[in-house]
Design a protein around this motif. Structure first.
Motif, PDB file in Angstrom:
ATOM      1  N   PHE A  59       0.822  -1.213   0.000  1.00 19.56           N
ATOM      2  CA  PHE A  59       0.000   0.000   0.000  1.00 19.56           C
ATOM      3  C   PHE A  59       0.855   1.261   0.000  1.00 19.56           C
ATOM      4  N   SER A  60       1.935   1.271  -0.740  1.00 19.67           N
ATOM      5  CA  SER A  60       2.834   2.420  -0.721  1.00 19.67           C
ATOM      6  C   SER A  60       2.069   3.715  -1.003  1.00 19.67           C
ATOM      7  N   ALA A  61       2.398   4.713  -0.204  1.00 18.25           N
ATOM      8  CA  ALA A  61       1.782   6.053  -0.270  1.00 18.25           C
ATOM      9  C   ALA A  61       0.345   6.074   0.249  1.00 18.25           C
ATOM     10  N   ILE A  62      -0.089   4.994   0.883  1.00 22.55           N
ATOM     11  CA  ILE A  62      -1.446   4.946   1.431  1.00 22.55           C
ATOM     12  C   ILE A  62      -1.360   4.541   2.897  1.00 22.55           C
ATOM     13  N   ASP A  63      -2.044   5.272   3.746  1.00 20.55           N
ATOM     14  CA  ASP A  63      -2.126   4.900   5.162  1.00 20.55           C
ATOM     15  C   ASP A  63      -3.350   4.007   5.311  1.00 20.55           C
ATOM     16  N   CYS A  64      -3.150   2.716   5.062  1.00 20.33           N
ATOM     17  CA  CYS A  64      -4.269   1.771   5.006  1.00 20.33           C
ATOM     18  C   CYS A  64      -5.116   1.748   6.283  1.00 20.33           C
ATOM     19  N   PRO A  65      -4.517   1.753   7.478  1.00 23.75           N
ATOM     20  CA  PRO A  65      -5.360   1.724   8.676  1.00 23.75           C
ATOM     21  C   PRO A  65      -6.337   2.903   8.775  1.00 23.75           C
ATOM     22  N   GLU A  66      -6.021   3.997   8.106  1.00 28.73           N
ATOM     23  CA  GLU A  66      -6.883   5.180   8.156  1.00 28.73           C
ATOM     24  C   GLU A  66      -7.997   5.150   7.107  1.00 28.73           C
ATOM     25  N   GLN A  67      -7.983   4.171   6.224  1.00 32.25           N
ATOM     26  CA  GLN A  67      -8.966   4.106   5.135  1.00 32.25           C
ATOM     27  C   GLN A  67     -10.254   3.436   5.600  1.00 32.25           C
ATOM     28  N   SER A  68     -11.310   3.685   4.863  1.00 25.61           N
ATOM     29  CA  SER A  68     -12.598   3.067   5.164  1.00 25.61           C
ATOM     30  C   SER A  68     -12.594   1.606   4.719  1.00 25.61           C
ATOM     31  N   VAL A  69     -13.645   0.908   5.071  1.00 26.15           N
ATOM     32  CA  VAL A  69     -13.798  -0.511   4.762  1.00 26.15           C
ATOM     33  C   VAL A  69     -14.761  -0.652   3.594  1.00 26.15           C
ATOM     34  N   GLU A  70     -14.437  -1.524   2.655  1.00 30.87           N
ATOM     35  CA  GLU A  70     -15.349  -1.842   1.559  1.00 30.87           C
ATOM     36  C   GLU A  70     -15.819  -3.283   1.752  1.00 30.87           C
ATOM     37  N   LEU A  71     -17.060  -3.431   2.149  1.00 31.60           N
ATOM     38  CA  LEU A  71     -17.635  -4.753   2.399  1.00 31.60           C
ATOM     39  C   LEU A  71     -18.342  -5.293   1.170  1.00 31.60           C
ATOM     40  N   ALA A 117      -7.253 -12.403  -7.102  1.00 31.09           N
ATOM     41  CA  ALA A 117      -6.459 -13.071  -8.129  1.00 31.09           C
ATOM     42  C   ALA A 117      -6.190 -12.150  -9.323  1.00 31.09           C
ATOM     43  N   ALA A 118      -7.018 -11.149  -9.522  1.00 31.45           N
ATOM     44  CA  ALA A 118      -6.855 -10.226 -10.647  1.00 31.45           C
ATOM     45  C   ALA A 118      -5.995  -9.007 -10.309  1.00 31.45           C
ATOM     46  N   GLN A 119      -5.566  -8.878  -9.053  1.00 37.34           N
ATOM     47  CA  GLN A 119      -4.795  -7.709  -8.639  1.00 37.34           C
ATOM     48  C   GLN A 119      -3.347  -7.788  -9.125  1.00 37.34           C
ATOM     49  N   PRO A 120      -2.793  -6.668  -9.575  1.00 35.88           N
ATOM     50  CA  PRO A 120      -1.365  -6.651  -9.900  1.00 35.88           C
ATOM     51  C   PRO A 120      -0.561  -6.973  -8.633  1.00 35.88           C
ATOM     52  N   ASP A 121       0.364  -7.921  -8.722  1.00 39.04           N
ATOM     53  CA  ASP A 121       1.125  -8.342  -7.543  1.00 39.04           C
ATOM     54  C   ASP A 121       2.522  -8.798  -7.951  1.00 39.04           C
ATOM     55  N   PRO A 122       3.316  -7.900  -8.550  1.00 41.65           N
ATOM     56  CA  PRO A 122       4.629  -8.323  -9.037  1.00 41.65           C
ATOM     57  C   PRO A 122       5.572  -8.784  -7.920  1.00 41.65           C
ATOM     58  N   ASP A 123       5.393  -8.299  -6.710  1.00 39.58           N
ATOM     59  CA  ASP A 123       6.245  -8.703  -5.584  1.00 39.58           C
ATOM     60  C   ASP A 123       5.695  -9.917  -4.843  1.00 39.58           C
ATOM     61  N   ARG A 124       4.548 -10.440  -5.303  1.00 37.45           N
ATOM     62  CA  ARG A 124       3.923 -11.641  -4.733  1.00 37.45           C
ATOM     63  C   ARG A 124       3.546 -11.469  -3.250  1.00 37.45           C
ATOM     64  N   LEU A 149     -10.904 -17.095 -14.842  1.00 40.20           N
ATOM     65  CA  LEU A 149     -10.323 -15.992 -14.098  1.00 40.20           C
ATOM     66  C   LEU A 149      -9.559 -15.070 -15.026  1.00 40.20           C
ATOM     67  N   GLU A 150      -9.639 -13.810 -14.727  1.00 47.40           N
ATOM     68  CA  GLU A 150      -8.831 -12.825 -15.425  1.00 47.40           C
ATOM     69  C   GLU A 150      -7.441 -12.886 -14.801  1.00 47.40           C
ATOM     70  N   ALA A 151      -6.427 -13.033 -15.612  1.00 49.81           N
ATOM     71  CA  ALA A 151      -5.063 -13.139 -15.095  1.00 49.81           C
ATOM     72  C   ALA A 151      -4.619 -11.813 -14.479  1.00 49.81           C
ATOM     73  N   ALA A 152      -3.880 -11.933 -13.392  1.00 49.90           N
ATOM     74  CA  ALA A 152      -3.356 -10.739 -12.741  1.00 49.90           C
ATOM     75  C   ALA A 152      -2.315 -10.088 -13.636  1.00 49.90           C
ATOM     76  N   LEU A 156       3.168  -2.908 -11.864  1.00 54.16           N
ATOM     77  CA  LEU A 156       2.925  -2.212 -10.607  1.00 54.16           C
ATOM     78  C   LEU A 156       1.491  -1.707 -10.597  1.00 54.16           C
ATOM     79  N   SER A 157       0.921  -1.646  -9.426  1.00 61.26           N
ATOM     80  CA  SER A 157      -0.459  -1.173  -9.322  1.00 61.26           C
ATOM     81  C   SER A 157      -0.496   0.343  -9.235  1.00 61.26           C
ATOM     82  N   THR A 158      -1.611   0.907  -9.655  1.00 63.10           N
ATOM     83  CA  THR A 158      -1.807   2.351  -9.560  1.00 63.10           C
ATOM     84  C   THR A 158      -2.226   2.704  -8.145  1.00 63.10           C
ATOM     85  N   TYR A 159      -2.201   3.984  -7.838  1.00 64.46           N
ATOM     86  CA  TYR A 159      -2.623   4.455  -6.519  1.00 64.46           C
ATOM     87  C   TYR A 159      -4.071   4.039  -6.245  1.00 64.46           C
ATOM     88  N   ASP A 160      -4.948   4.247  -7.227  1.00 63.02           N
ATOM     89  CA  ASP A 160      -6.360   3.902  -7.042  1.00 63.02           C
ATOM     90  C   ASP A 160      -6.549   2.399  -6.819  1.00 63.02           C
TER      91      ASP A 160
END
Length: 193
Positions: A59-71, A117-124, A149-152, A156-160
């Motif tokens: 989550f580089s550049a994102i303070d994840c604990p401060e973010q809202s939850v998406e259920l 599974a569809a998320q960019p994850d180059p660092d695994r 499945l759509e392949a990941a 690198l992932s974008t900020y969004d």
């Protein structure tokens, strides 16, 4: 407004933790064979989701604990997996429908697996979470495995994308708690009394 951001996730977690009945960890039946490994797989999933949320690189550049939850709101897992006689939702549940609980859990697992599974994850960094999710599905909820499945993306992932991943993982952590408690409740046999 910042206080509301902190209050809502805390209130949701408190609701999940206080409303679900704590039961012993035993196997779960999931439209098939009862196995001891289901509880272990569910616990490992929760541990891996929780660990993924601590990965600052994810989550580089994102303070994840401060973010809202998406259920994931397309299922009713917290309601249909509530123990018989509980009043968590303000309405006392007189019956427990194991098939509905299992179906909702399977649908949640399918949803989160497809998303992760569809998320960019180059660092695994998501790999342990995706693997434990797949193992739970393969061993306990085989009918919920996605067929296509759509392949990941190997980029690198974008900020969004990282921001949404953070919010979805926080929601998945809450849902994983519900799933673990639902599995334990069904396996305890208390719902059949």
């Amino acid at each position: 407004m910042p206080l509301i951001k902190l209050y809502i996730p805390s209130a949701l977690l408190l609701l999940v933790l206080t409303c679900a009945q704590v039961s012993r960890s035993v196997p779960v039946m999931s439209k098939g064979q009862l196995t001891d490994s289901c509880v272990t797989h569910a616990q490992m999933l929760l541990e891996n989701v929780t660990h993924a949320l601590t990965q600052k690189t994810l989550f580089s550049a994102i303070d994840c604990p401060e973010q809202s939850v998406e259920l994931h709101m397309e299922t009713n897992t917290p309601f249909v997996c509530a123990p018989k006689g509980s009043t968590c939702s303000g309405i006392a549940t007189s019956e427990f429908d194991q098939d509905a609980c299992l179906t909702n859990i399977g649908e949640d697992l399918h949803h989160y697996y497809t998303f992760l599974a569809a998320q960019p994850d180059p660092d695994r960094l998501l790999a342990p979470t995706v693997l434990s999710l797949r193992e739970l599905m393969e061993n306990c909820f085989t009918w919920s495995l996605p067929t296509d499945l759509e392949a990941a993306a190997d980029r690198l992932s974008t900020y969004d994308e990282r921001l949404r991943l953070c919010k979805v993982l926080k929601g998945f952590q809450l849902r994983s708690i519900t799933i673990n408690r639902g599995i334990a409740y069904m396996a305890s046999g208390d719902h059949a009394i």
